[in-house]
Each structure stands twice: as C-alpha cells, then as structure tokens.
Design an enzyme around this catalytic site. Structure first.
Site, PDB file in Angstrom:
ATOM      1  N   PRO A   9      -0.096 -17.229 -18.045  1.00  0.00           N
ATOM      2  CA  PRO A   9       0.985 -16.326 -17.634  1.00  0.00           C
ATOM      3  C   PRO A   9       1.109 -16.133 -16.133  1.00  0.00           C
ATOM      4  O   PRO A   9       0.104 -16.018 -15.431  1.00  0.00           O
ATOM      5  CB  PRO A   9       0.621 -14.992 -18.320  1.00  0.00           C
ATOM      6  CG  PRO A   9      -0.828 -15.107 -18.629  1.00  0.00           C
ATOM      7  CD  PRO A   9      -1.077 -16.563 -18.893  1.00  0.00           C
ATOM      8  N   ASN A  10       2.329 -16.124 -15.686  1.00  0.00           N
ATOM      9  CA  ASN A  10       2.724 -15.865 -14.294  1.00  0.00           C
ATOM     10  C   ASN A  10       2.423 -17.019 -13.338  1.00  0.00           C
ATOM     11  O   ASN A  10       2.823 -16.989 -12.181  1.00  0.00           O
ATOM     12  CB  ASN A  10       2.079 -14.564 -13.768  1.00  0.00           C
ATOM     13  CG  ASN A  10       2.481 -13.372 -14.611  1.00  0.00           C
ATOM     14  OD1 ASN A  10       3.674 -13.158 -14.813  1.00  0.00           O
ATOM     15  ND2 ASN A  10       1.517 -12.633 -15.127  1.00  0.00           N
ATOM     16  N   ARG A  17       4.738 -15.931  -6.004  1.00  0.00           N
ATOM     17  CA  ARG A  17       4.031 -14.730  -6.444  1.00  0.00           C
ATOM     18  C   ARG A  17       2.828 -14.473  -5.549  1.00  0.00           C
ATOM     19  O   ARG A  17       1.978 -15.343  -5.388  1.00  0.00           O
ATOM     20  CB  ARG A  17       3.559 -14.997  -7.867  1.00  0.00           C
ATOM     21  CG  ARG A  17       2.562 -14.034  -8.407  1.00  0.00           C
ATOM     22  CD  ARG A  17       1.850 -14.664  -9.612  1.00  0.00           C
ATOM     23  NE  ARG A  17       0.954 -13.711 -10.218  1.00  0.00           N
ATOM     24  CZ  ARG A  17      -0.132 -14.050 -10.914  1.00  0.00           C
ATOM     25  NH1 ARG A  17      -0.451 -15.312 -11.077  1.00  0.00           N
ATOM     26  NH2 ARG A  17      -0.893 -13.127 -11.419  1.00  0.00           N
ATOM     27  N   TYR A  22      -2.327 -16.351  -3.777  1.00  0.00           N
ATOM     28  CA  TYR A  22      -2.212 -17.620  -4.495  1.00  0.00           C
ATOM     29  C   TYR A  22      -1.589 -18.755  -3.681  1.00  0.00           C
ATOM     30  O   TYR A  22      -1.422 -19.859  -4.204  1.00  0.00           O
ATOM     31  CB  TYR A  22      -1.402 -17.405  -5.784  1.00  0.00           C
ATOM     32  CG  TYR A  22      -2.034 -16.386  -6.711  1.00  0.00           C
ATOM     33  CD1 TYR A  22      -3.270 -16.630  -7.301  1.00  0.00           C
ATOM     34  CD2 TYR A  22      -1.417 -15.166  -6.983  1.00  0.00           C
ATOM     35  CE1 TYR A  22      -3.867 -15.702  -8.145  1.00  0.00           C
ATOM     36  CE2 TYR A  22      -2.000 -14.228  -7.830  1.00  0.00           C
ATOM     37  CZ  TYR A  22      -3.222 -14.497  -8.400  1.00  0.00           C
ATOM     38  OH  TYR A  22      -3.818 -13.579  -9.233  1.00  0.00           O
ATOM     39  N   ASN A  75      -6.319 -22.738 -16.510  1.00  0.00           N
ATOM     40  CA  ASN A  75      -6.220 -21.467 -15.799  1.00  0.00           C
ATOM     41  C   ASN A  75      -5.435 -20.539 -16.712  1.00  0.00           C
ATOM     42  O   ASN A  75      -4.205 -20.621 -16.787  1.00  0.00           O
ATOM     43  CB  ASN A  75      -5.517 -21.631 -14.450  1.00  0.00           C
ATOM     44  CG  ASN A  75      -5.512 -20.330 -13.650  1.00  0.00           C
ATOM     45  OD1 ASN A  75      -5.856 -19.268 -14.178  1.00  0.00           O
ATOM     46  ND2 ASN A  75      -5.137 -20.418 -12.383  1.00  0.00           N
ATOM     47  N   ALA A  78      -4.326 -13.987 -16.511  1.00  0.00           N
ATOM     48  CA  ALA A  78      -4.895 -12.702 -16.941  1.00  0.00           C
ATOM     49  C   ALA A  78      -5.468 -12.744 -18.362  1.00  0.00           C
ATOM     50  O   ALA A  78      -6.314 -11.915 -18.712  1.00  0.00           O
ATOM     51  CB  ALA A  78      -3.830 -11.616 -16.835  1.00  0.00           C
ATOM     52  N   GLU A  99     -12.763 -24.007 -16.875  1.00  0.00           N
ATOM     53  CA  GLU A  99     -12.001 -22.801 -16.504  1.00  0.00           C
ATOM     54  C   GLU A  99     -11.787 -22.813 -14.994  1.00  0.00           C
ATOM     55  O   GLU A  99     -12.745 -22.988 -14.233  1.00  0.00           O
ATOM     56  CB  GLU A  99     -12.806 -21.564 -16.918  1.00  0.00           C
ATOM     57  CG  GLU A  99     -12.183 -20.251 -16.469  1.00  0.00           C
ATOM     58  CD  GLU A  99     -13.061 -19.038 -16.822  1.00  0.00           C
ATOM     59  OE1 GLU A  99     -13.981 -19.159 -17.667  1.00  0.00           O
ATOM     60  OE2 GLU A  99     -12.827 -17.972 -16.226  1.00  0.00           O
ATOM     61  N   HIS A 101      -9.762 -20.873 -11.538  1.00  0.00           N
ATOM     62  CA  HIS A 101      -8.958 -19.808 -10.933  1.00  0.00           C
ATOM     63  C   HIS A 101      -8.707 -20.167  -9.484  1.00  0.00           C
ATOM     64  O   HIS A 101      -9.604 -20.686  -8.797  1.00  0.00           O
ATOM     65  CB  HIS A 101      -9.685 -18.456 -11.018  1.00  0.00           C
ATOM     66  CG  HIS A 101      -9.986 -18.078 -12.421  1.00  0.00           C
ATOM     67  ND1 HIS A 101      -9.013 -17.626 -13.286  1.00  0.00           N
ATOM     68  CD2 HIS A 101     -11.129 -18.152 -13.138  1.00  0.00           C
ATOM     69  CE1 HIS A 101      -9.555 -17.429 -14.470  1.00  0.00           C
ATOM     70  NE2 HIS A 101     -10.835 -17.739 -14.412  1.00  0.00           N
ATOM     71  N   ARG A 108     -12.371  -9.628  -6.351  1.00  0.00           N
ATOM     72  CA  ARG A 108     -11.174  -8.821  -6.614  1.00  0.00           C
ATOM     73  C   ARG A 108     -11.522  -7.634  -7.527  1.00  0.00           C
ATOM     74  O   ARG A 108     -12.666  -7.261  -7.639  1.00  0.00           O
ATOM     75  CB  ARG A 108     -10.085  -9.730  -7.200  1.00  0.00           C
ATOM     76  CG  ARG A 108      -9.726 -10.889  -6.240  1.00  0.00           C
ATOM     77  CD  ARG A 108      -8.633 -11.768  -6.797  1.00  0.00           C
ATOM     78  NE  ARG A 108      -7.396 -11.027  -6.989  1.00  0.00           N
ATOM     79  CZ  ARG A 108      -6.356 -11.493  -7.683  1.00  0.00           C
ATOM     80  NH1 ARG A 108      -6.417 -12.696  -8.216  1.00  0.00           N
ATOM     81  NH2 ARG A 108      -5.268 -10.760  -7.818  1.00  0.00           N
TER      82      ARG A 108
HETATM   83  C1  DQA Z   1      -6.045 -16.189 -11.698  1.00  0.00           C
HETATM   84  C2  DQA Z   1      -6.872 -14.900 -11.603  1.00  0.00           C
HETATM   85  C3  DQA Z   1      -6.497 -13.927 -12.703  1.00  0.00           C
HETATM   86  O1  DQA Z   1      -7.270 -12.746 -12.598  1.00  0.00           O
HETATM   87  C4  DQA Z   1      -5.031 -13.544 -12.579  1.00  0.00           C
HETATM   88  O2  DQA Z   1      -4.653 -12.698 -13.637  1.00  0.00           O
HETATM   89  C5  DQA Z   1      -4.143 -14.741 -12.490  1.00  0.00           C
HETATM   90  C6  DQA Z   1      -4.555 -15.878 -11.697  1.00  0.00           C
HETATM   91  C7  DQA Z   1      -6.319 -17.139 -10.530  1.00  0.00           C
HETATM   92  O3  DQA Z   1      -5.963 -18.303 -10.655  1.00  0.00           O
HETATM   93  O4  DQA Z   1      -6.855 -16.731  -9.495  1.00  0.00           O
HETATM   94  O5  DQA Z   1      -3.038 -14.728 -13.025  1.00  0.00           O
HETATM   95  O6  DQA Z   1      -6.389 -16.849 -12.896  1.00  0.00           O
END
Ligand code: DQA
Length: 141
Positions: A9-10, A17, A22, A75, A78, A99, A101, A108
């Site tokens: 998501p996102n 964003r 990011y 990735n 959230a 995994e 990020h 954070r």
């Molecule tokens: C993320 C870190 C997550 O906590 C966050 O919700 C994201 C992006 C990252 O790539 O740093 O959407 O996965």
C-alpha cells in the site's frame, strides 16, 4: 532466473509521497534501471494497495511444488506491521521471500519496529532507499 517484486500500500505513490523519507524517484523509473542492470534476470513487478490482492499474487508466484519465481522481493508497506495473513501466506510459499523497506524502520516510530513478516522471510533489508531492492536481488542471486 525469475524474480518478482511486490510493493504494498501507498508504494504506488513513490516519488510523490513523503520524498524526504522515500526519495523523489518513481518506482517505474527505478525498475527500468534495475532491469537494465540485470538483463539476465526476468524481473516482474506487482503493486497493490489491497492486502488480499498481495496474498493472491504471492500465492500465484511462489506457492508449493512448482513456484513461478526463484525469489520474491516484498515491500509490504504498512501491512508489514499488521498482517498475520501475509505472515501465513509467506510461510507456506516455496519461493524465498526477502523483506525490504526503503526507510530504516528502526529509526522511525515505534509501531514500525515490529514486523509480522521478518520471522518467515529469508532475510530483511531496510534503510538503503530504493537501493534496498537491488541489494535484495543481489542476495537472491
Ligand atoms: C516502508 C516502511 C513502512 O513502515 C511504511 O508503512 C511504508 C514503507 C518502507 O519502505 O520504508 O509504507 O515499508
């Protein structure tokens, strides 16, 4: 070698964003560079904001005896911090899952410090910006 990158998501908004966290590059642009860098690897890409759709895609690509992909770079955004359903999915996959990020989640908010996915992934890479995805591909190689 075939690798699937899955963004949750996102992450469709990468580049727009929270660029301070990011970065300002879109994932599509970065993906093009990755594919050029690894011409010998087929890199498929999937993004969804919907938890169940991520699970469907992971099952399709990595399940049981004849997985489509040699490795999956995930990735989950959230959902990393909330999803027992993704945890259960990954633990039943045959393909190894890394995994990733973009940000260093451990520097954070505290709610980002716990991952439901890490215990069932092959490894975790975080905090290297978009380069986290390349490092995951290197690990799968
Ligand atoms: C993320 C870190 C997550 O906590 C966050 O919700 C994201 C992006 C990252 O790539 O740093 O959407 O996965």
């Amino acid at each position: 070698m075939k690798i699937l990158i899955v963004n949750g998501p996102n992450l469709n908004l990468l580049g727009q964003r929270e660029p301070g966290i990011y970065g300002s590059e879109s994932f599509e642009n970065y993906l093009e560079q990755l594919r050029k860098r690894y011409p010998e690897i087929t890199i498929d890409y999937y993004q969804s904001n919907v938890e169940g759709e991520l699970i469907n895609k992971l099952q399709e690509g990595g399940f049981l005896a004849a997985p489509v992909y040699d490795g999956i770079v995930l990735n989950a955004g959230a959902y990393t911090h909330t999803s027992i359903a993704l945890h259960d999915c990954i633990r039943s996959l045959k393909s190894p899952v890394i995994e990733v990020h973009i940000s260093n989640v451990h520097t954070r908010e505290e709610f980002r410090h716990h991952s439901y996915l890490s215990p069932v992934c092959k490894g975790v890479i975080c905090g290297f910006g978009l380069d986290s995805y390349r490092l995951a591909i290197e690990a799968l190689k």
